[in-house]
Design a protein around this motif. Structure first.
Motif, PDB file in Angstrom:
ATOM      1  N   ARG A 130      89.355  63.439 -43.436  1.00 42.16           N
ATOM      2  CA  ARG A 130      88.623  62.907 -42.277  1.00 42.16           C
ATOM      3  C   ARG A 130      87.800  63.978 -41.577  1.00 42.16           C
ATOM      4  NH1 ARG A 130      92.543  61.124 -44.325  1.00 42.16           N
ATOM      5  NH2 ARG A 130      92.829  58.910 -44.748  1.00 42.16           N
ATOM      6  N   ALA A 139      85.809  65.961 -32.649  1.00 45.42           N
ATOM      7  CA  ALA A 139      86.043  64.670 -33.314  1.00 45.42           C
ATOM      8  C   ALA A 139      86.844  64.860 -34.601  1.00 45.42           C
ATOM      9  CB  ALA A 139      84.716  63.984 -33.613  1.00 45.42           C
ATOM     10  N   LEU A 169      90.556  63.146 -35.247  1.00 49.14           N
ATOM     11  CA  LEU A 169      90.812  62.209 -36.340  1.00 49.14           C
ATOM     12  C   LEU A 169      91.891  62.725 -37.280  1.00 49.14           C
ATOM     13  CD1 LEU A 169      87.184  60.964 -37.024  1.00 49.14           C
ATOM     14  CD2 LEU A 169      89.057  59.698 -35.985  1.00 49.14           C
ATOM     15  N   ILE A 207      89.762  64.241 -28.178  1.00 49.38           N
ATOM     16  CA  ILE A 207      88.489  63.506 -28.185  1.00 49.38           C
ATOM     17  C   ILE A 207      87.858  63.483 -26.794  1.00 49.38           C
ATOM     18  CG2 ILE A 207      89.359  61.159 -27.763  1.00 49.38           C
ATOM     19  CD1 ILE A 207      86.632  62.236 -30.309  1.00 49.38           C
ATOM     20  N   TYR A 225      84.514  57.783 -27.402  1.00 45.85           N
ATOM     21  CA  TYR A 225      85.870  57.287 -27.140  1.00 45.85           C
ATOM     22  C   TYR A 225      86.030  55.873 -27.673  1.00 45.85           C
ATOM     23  CZ  TYR A 225      85.578  60.839 -23.370  1.00 45.85           C
ATOM     24  OH  TYR A 225      85.389  61.972 -22.621  1.00 45.85           O
ATOM     25  N   VAL A 254      86.332  55.738 -31.508  1.00 46.83           N
ATOM     26  CA  VAL A 254      87.664  56.157 -31.952  1.00 46.83           C
ATOM     27  C   VAL A 254      88.709  55.099 -31.601  1.00 46.83           C
ATOM     28  CG1 VAL A 254      89.495  57.875 -31.642  1.00 46.83           C
ATOM     29  CG2 VAL A 254      87.113  58.612 -31.864  1.00 46.83           C
ATOM     30  N   CYS A 311      91.235  53.049 -34.124  1.00 43.72           N
ATOM     31  CA  CYS A 311      92.692  52.996 -33.964  1.00 43.72           C
ATOM     32  C   CYS A 311      93.178  51.552 -33.877  1.00 43.72           C
ATOM     33  CB  CYS A 311      93.111  53.773 -32.720  1.00 43.72           C
ATOM     34  SG  CYS A 311      92.879  55.559 -32.847  1.00 43.72           S
ATOM     35  N   LEU A 347      89.460  54.568 -40.283  1.00 47.58           N
ATOM     36  CA  LEU A 347      89.371  55.969 -39.869  1.00 47.58           C
ATOM     37  C   LEU A 347      88.328  56.741 -40.668  1.00 47.58           C
ATOM     38  CD1 LEU A 347      93.019  57.192 -39.096  1.00 47.58           C
ATOM     39  CD2 LEU A 347      91.166  56.687 -37.501  1.00 47.58           C
ATOM     40  N   CYS A 350      85.034  55.634 -39.210  1.00 45.55           N
ATOM     41  CA  CYS A 350      84.861  56.326 -37.936  1.00 45.55           C
ATOM     42  C   CYS A 350      84.422  57.775 -38.158  1.00 45.55           C
ATOM     43  CB  CYS A 350      86.164  56.276 -37.163  1.00 45.55           C
ATOM     44  SG  CYS A 350      86.172  57.170 -35.599  1.00 45.55           S
ATOM     45  N   SER A 351      84.989  58.441 -39.153  1.00 43.10           N
ATOM     46  CA  SER A 351      84.661  59.838 -39.439  1.00 43.10           C
ATOM     47  C   SER A 351      83.183  60.005 -39.764  1.00 43.10           C
ATOM     48  CB  SER A 351      85.510  60.348 -40.609  1.00 43.10           C
ATOM     49  OG  SER A 351      86.888  60.275 -40.324  1.00 43.10           O
ATOM     50  N   LEU A 358      80.916  59.060 -36.605  1.00 43.95           N
ATOM     51  CA  LEU A 358      80.836  60.104 -35.592  1.00 43.95           C
ATOM     52  C   LEU A 358      80.066  61.319 -36.092  1.00 43.95           C
ATOM     53  CD1 LEU A 358      84.390  60.051 -33.965  1.00 43.95           C
ATOM     54  CD2 LEU A 358      82.244  59.198 -33.009  1.00 43.95           C
TER      55      LEU A 358
END
Length: 345
Positions: A62, A83, A87, A137, A146, A149, A153, A188, A191-192, A195
């Protein structure tokens, strides 16, 4: 407090990924420094278990995706490091909890936390890692980050709950299976990459392109993980295998088998899968059926096709304005993708 070296904190980088990781070597060292800096505020007992948990986290996939996506989309900034660290903490926390749920005895050739300590300590350690992620974060001072992330989650937890509710539901559709793994694993990774592009200042269309790539990478990753749990070698993977069958979890090879099997073979397989106690003999019989029928091969081909399409899409979207450094980072992203589907069975 003495700082451990990267080799002691994280798993050894596979040879296939060494060139990709070298591109972001200094940034990964900074991520490690941020992670260890968080431990300065913890008690000796807490530090011991959290430091140990870092060794279980794997190959830093990640953080690597955050940093490589950032390089491809533009340049790496301090926010990328925050970030990436957050993660990794979230991922590690979920692993600690997953090992309890699955009854896994070891990971990365080390005892899992609930085995080395106990389940209470493992639950609390997982929670603590998630709180550390929140602290990390918030250093970005960016409400949108925020929210990204938090959504990842939420999707992760929803995927795990969906999977738990669907134990023994082996005749589920491919669509439902992808919703489960899209939440518990792909969110996740999605998200990685998102971001990574976001903190590089990419426009929304470009951010969405990276986001989609991360999601597809996560889907493929989990399919291959499911295959490895069925037919992998514990010496190669370094973790307890066979837990999906023991815990009655539907996976893609099983879904594909049941879709194409004859009525009698289907009935026989469901009878084996629904046994209350799944001993080694039953597991071996199921494995042989899945391998012999071609279901394992089809599942891996499906994962490979998803990633090939994802790589083509992101390449087409980012090719026009890439410089030499961005092109090297893109090739490194593709190295990660190739590794995901080529992991040893």
């Amino acid at each position: 407090m003495n700082m451990e070296s990267p080799e002691k904190t994280f798993s050894k980088v596979p040879d296939e990924l060494s060139s990709a990781y070298r591109l972001i070597d200094s940034e990964l060292e900074q991520v490690q420094a941020l992670l260890h800096d968080l431990l300065k505020q913890t008690s000796k007992e807490t530090e011991e278990i959290v430091r140990y948990s870092f060794k279980l986290g794997g190959k830093r996939l990640r953080p690597v995706l955050v940093l490589l996506s950032g390089k491809v989309a533009g340049a790496i900034r301090q926010e990328h490091l925050y970030a990436a660290s957050a993660l990794e903490l979230i991922h590690t926390g979920t692993l600690v909890h997953d090992d309890i749920l699955d009854g896994a005895q070891f990971r990365r050739h080390l005892e899992t936390i609930h085995v080395r300590w106990d389940s209470k300590a493992a639950v609390l350690a997982g929670d603590y890692l998630l709180i550390l992620a929140i602290l990390m974060i918030t250093r970005c001072r960016d409400l949108n980050a925020y929210q990204i992330v938090a959504e990842a989650c939420r999707a992760t937890c929803d995927g795990e709950l969906r999977q738990n509710r669907n134990c023994s539901h082996f005749e589920m559709s491919l669509e439902e299976y992808q919703k489960i793994i899209g939440g518990k694993t792909a969110s996740l990774l999605e998200c990685s990459c998102e971001l990574g592009a976001y903190f590089s200042g990419a426009d929304q269309d470009r951010i969405n392109c990276f986001k989609n790539f991360g999601y597809d990478l996560g889907i493929s990753f989990q399919i291959v993980d499911d295959i490895l749990d069925l037919v992998g070698d514990e010496e190669n993977t370094g973790k307890t295998l066979g837990t999906d069958l023991i815990n009655h979890k539907p996976t893609l090879p099983l879904i594909l088998y049941l879709e194409s099997a004859s009525k009698s073979d289907r009935t026989e397989m469901l009878d084996l899968l629904n046994r209350n106690e799944m001993d080694q003999k039953i597991c071996d019989t199921i494995r042989q059926q899945l391998i012999g029928s071609g279901s394992v091969r089809k599942a891996k081909e499906y994962a490979k096709s998803i990633l090939e399409n994802a790589c083509q899409k992101i390449s087409n979207n980012t090719q026009a304005d890439r410089n030499a450094d961005q092109a090297a980072a893109m090739e490194a992203l593709f190295d990660v993708a190739r590794f995901v589907v080529a992991r040893k069975l």
